[in-house]
Motif scaffolding. Sequence first.
Motif, PDB file in Angstrom:
ATOM      1  N   ALA A 117      -5.068 -21.238   4.665  1.00 45.43           N
ATOM      2  CA  ALA A 117      -4.132 -20.187   4.256  1.00 45.43           C
ATOM      3  C   ALA A 117      -3.247 -20.685   3.123  1.00 45.43           C
ATOM      4  CB  ALA A 117      -3.287 -19.739   5.442  1.00 45.43           C
ATOM      5  N   GLY A 118      -2.795 -21.936   3.219  1.00 45.84           N
ATOM      6  CA  GLY A 118      -1.965 -22.502   2.164  1.00 45.84           C
ATOM      7  C   GLY A 118      -2.704 -22.588   0.841  1.00 45.84           C
ATOM      8  N   ALA A 119      -3.987 -22.949   0.887  1.00 45.53           N
ATOM      9  CA  ALA A 119      -4.786 -23.044  -0.338  1.00 45.53           C
ATOM     10  C   ALA A 119      -4.967 -21.670  -0.978  1.00 45.53           C
ATOM     11  CB  ALA A 119      -6.146 -23.668  -0.031  1.00 45.53           C
ATOM     12  N   LEU A 120      -5.180 -20.639  -0.156  1.00 49.10           N
ATOM     13  CA  LEU A 120      -5.316 -19.283  -0.689  1.00 49.10           C
ATOM     14  C   LEU A 120      -4.004 -18.822  -1.314  1.00 49.10           C
ATOM     15  CD1 LEU A 120      -7.132 -16.737  -0.955  1.00 49.10           C
ATOM     16  CD2 LEU A 120      -6.136 -15.953   1.214  1.00 49.10           C
ATOM     17  N   HIS A 121      -2.903 -19.098  -0.639  1.00 48.10           N
ATOM     18  CA  HIS A 121      -1.585 -18.712  -1.157  1.00 48.10           C
ATOM     19  C   HIS A 121      -1.311 -19.414  -2.481  1.00 48.10           C
ATOM     20  CE1 HIS A 121       2.972 -18.634  -0.998  1.00 48.10           C
ATOM     21  NE2 HIS A 121       2.643 -17.367  -0.893  1.00 48.10           N
ATOM     22  N   LYS A 122      -1.656 -20.703  -2.554  1.00 53.32           N
ATOM     23  CA  LYS A 122      -1.437 -21.475  -3.775  1.00 53.32           C
ATOM     24  C   LYS A 122      -2.250 -20.909  -4.930  1.00 53.32           C
ATOM     25  CE  LYS A 122      -1.708 -26.259  -5.467  1.00 53.32           C
ATOM     26  NZ  LYS A 122      -2.064 -27.655  -5.085  1.00 53.32           N
ATOM     27  N   LEU A 123      -3.498 -20.519  -4.664  1.00 51.21           N
ATOM     28  CA  LEU A 123      -4.340 -19.944  -5.710  1.00 51.21           C
ATOM     29  C   LEU A 123      -3.771 -18.614  -6.196  1.00 51.21           C
ATOM     30  CD1 LEU A 123      -6.934 -19.918  -7.412  1.00 51.21           C
ATOM     31  CD2 LEU A 123      -8.068 -18.810  -5.468  1.00 51.21           C
ATOM     32  N   ALA A 124      -3.335 -17.765  -5.262  1.00 46.34           N
ATOM     33  CA  ALA A 124      -2.771 -16.469  -5.639  1.00 46.34           C
ATOM     34  C   ALA A 124      -1.491 -16.653  -6.458  1.00 46.34           C
ATOM     35  CB  ALA A 124      -2.490 -15.636  -4.392  1.00 46.34           C
ATOM     36  N   GLN A 125      -0.678 -17.637  -6.090  1.00 44.83           N
ATOM     37  CA  GLN A 125       0.537 -17.918  -6.861  1.00 44.83           C
ATOM     38  C   GLN A 125       0.189 -18.382  -8.274  1.00 44.83           C
ATOM     39  OE1 GLN A 125       2.389 -20.718  -4.060  1.00 44.83           O
ATOM     40  NE2 GLN A 125       4.149 -19.337  -3.946  1.00 44.83           N
ATOM     41  N   LYS A 126      -0.860 -19.199  -8.396  1.00 41.03           N
ATOM     42  CA  LYS A 126      -1.291 -19.685  -9.710  1.00 41.03           C
ATOM     43  C   LYS A 126      -1.696 -18.522 -10.602  1.00 41.03           C
ATOM     44  CE  LYS A 126      -4.726 -22.757 -11.868  1.00 41.03           C
ATOM     45  NZ  LYS A 126      -5.489 -21.726 -12.606  1.00 41.03           N
ATOM     46  N   PHE A 127      -2.477 -17.596 -10.061  1.00 42.25           N
ATOM     47  CA  PHE A 127      -2.857 -16.414 -10.835  1.00 42.25           C
ATOM     48  C   PHE A 127      -1.616 -15.631 -11.249  1.00 42.25           C
ATOM     49  CE2 PHE A 127      -7.268 -16.299  -8.754  1.00 42.25           C
ATOM     50  CZ  PHE A 127      -7.846 -16.912  -9.854  1.00 42.25           C
ATOM     51  N   GLY A 128      -0.634 -15.551 -10.331  1.00 41.24           N
ATOM     52  CA  GLY A 128       0.589 -14.812 -10.630  1.00 41.24           C
ATOM     53  C   GLY A 128       1.379 -15.454 -11.756  1.00 41.24           C
ATOM     54  N   ARG A 129       1.506 -16.798 -11.754  1.00 44.41           N
ATOM     55  CA  ARG A 129       2.250 -17.485 -12.809  1.00 44.41           C
ATOM     56  C   ARG A 129       1.577 -17.324 -14.161  1.00 44.41           C
ATOM     57  NH1 ARG A 129       2.684 -21.455  -8.738  1.00 44.41           N
ATOM     58  NH2 ARG A 129       0.952 -22.625  -9.666  1.00 44.41           N
ATOM     59  N   GLU A 130       0.251 -17.237 -14.150  1.00 40.54           N
ATOM     60  CA  GLU A 130      -0.490 -17.096 -15.403  1.00 40.54           C
ATOM     61  C   GLU A 130      -0.505 -15.649 -15.902  1.00 40.54           C
ATOM     62  OE1 GLU A 130      -4.304 -18.618 -14.445  1.00 40.54           O
ATOM     63  OE2 GLU A 130      -3.700 -20.731 -14.565  1.00 40.54           O
TER      64      GLU A 130
END
Length: 303
Positions: A282-295
């Motif tokens: 779950a943490g890895a998925l959240h981190k990926l979604a946050q990365k897309f958001g920052r970009e």
Amino acid sequence: MFVRQMHYLVALAREKHFGRAAEACHVTQPTLSAGIRKLEQELGVPIVVRGHRFLGFTAEGERVLGWARQIAADYESLRQEKVETSGQITGTLRIGAIPAATAAAPALLAPFRLRHPEVKVQMLTLNSAAIQRGLDEMELDAGITYLDNEPLNRVRRLPLYREHYVFITRPDEPLARRRSLRWAEAAAQPLCLLTPDMQNRRIIDQVMGAAGIASTPAIETNSFMGVWSFVRRGPWNSIVPEASFRGLGDAADLVGVPLVDPVHVQPIGLVLSDRDPLSPVAGALHKLAQKFGREGSIENIFK
């Protein structure tokens, strides 16, 4: 043995049948029953209402079940974290997605799988209430659902994209040539919509109600597959999220016309249980979604 007993209880709550729960745990039914009885003796409370078949949990059993879910989830997270320290996440990412988001979900889940090839992704199509329940009962790691239409409790939220709505009809219909269509015009057509237990339908009803329009579909179905089938056969039309329509690919036999007056948008996002720490998957998925958001690309990947 204690952790195994926790898994027995969780499986029994999910399957509501001793035999199926035992099968899910890869043990015999007598082994599962004996494990639960031993746990009752250790805790000094009755957990299961006993009869010729599974009848439910006692009041004390419901409280034990809550702890069992948490212990089982924490144990799985610990196991994943142990593997993660060796450089790779393993396990299963269990995610629920509302029907309106199933066509868009791979835009996030496919990159996740590429980054974490040892993780199996299991996506279930669920309504918003079932996603909330799955997170509460720790049967899901995450969900993709509406963020602000109906209350979400005890969750972390991350916006993914905004849902727009289109009128679906066949290419030979006069309205198919329109560049846009007012909601009032769409409502006047014979419609096939999702059933009222689906939040997408409730949103459509709310939009129509706010505009003083009555929602009186001729046909209701609880799946978009049903919607496509009825619209293709005619004479029915529908109102659906644009992402769901795009998910059909090259559907030359259907046309989507943007709805205006009002132009309604509905935010859809990633939700995760408000637990600390999150499980590694779950943490890895959240981190990926946050990365897309920052970009600034998170909205684009869902278009």
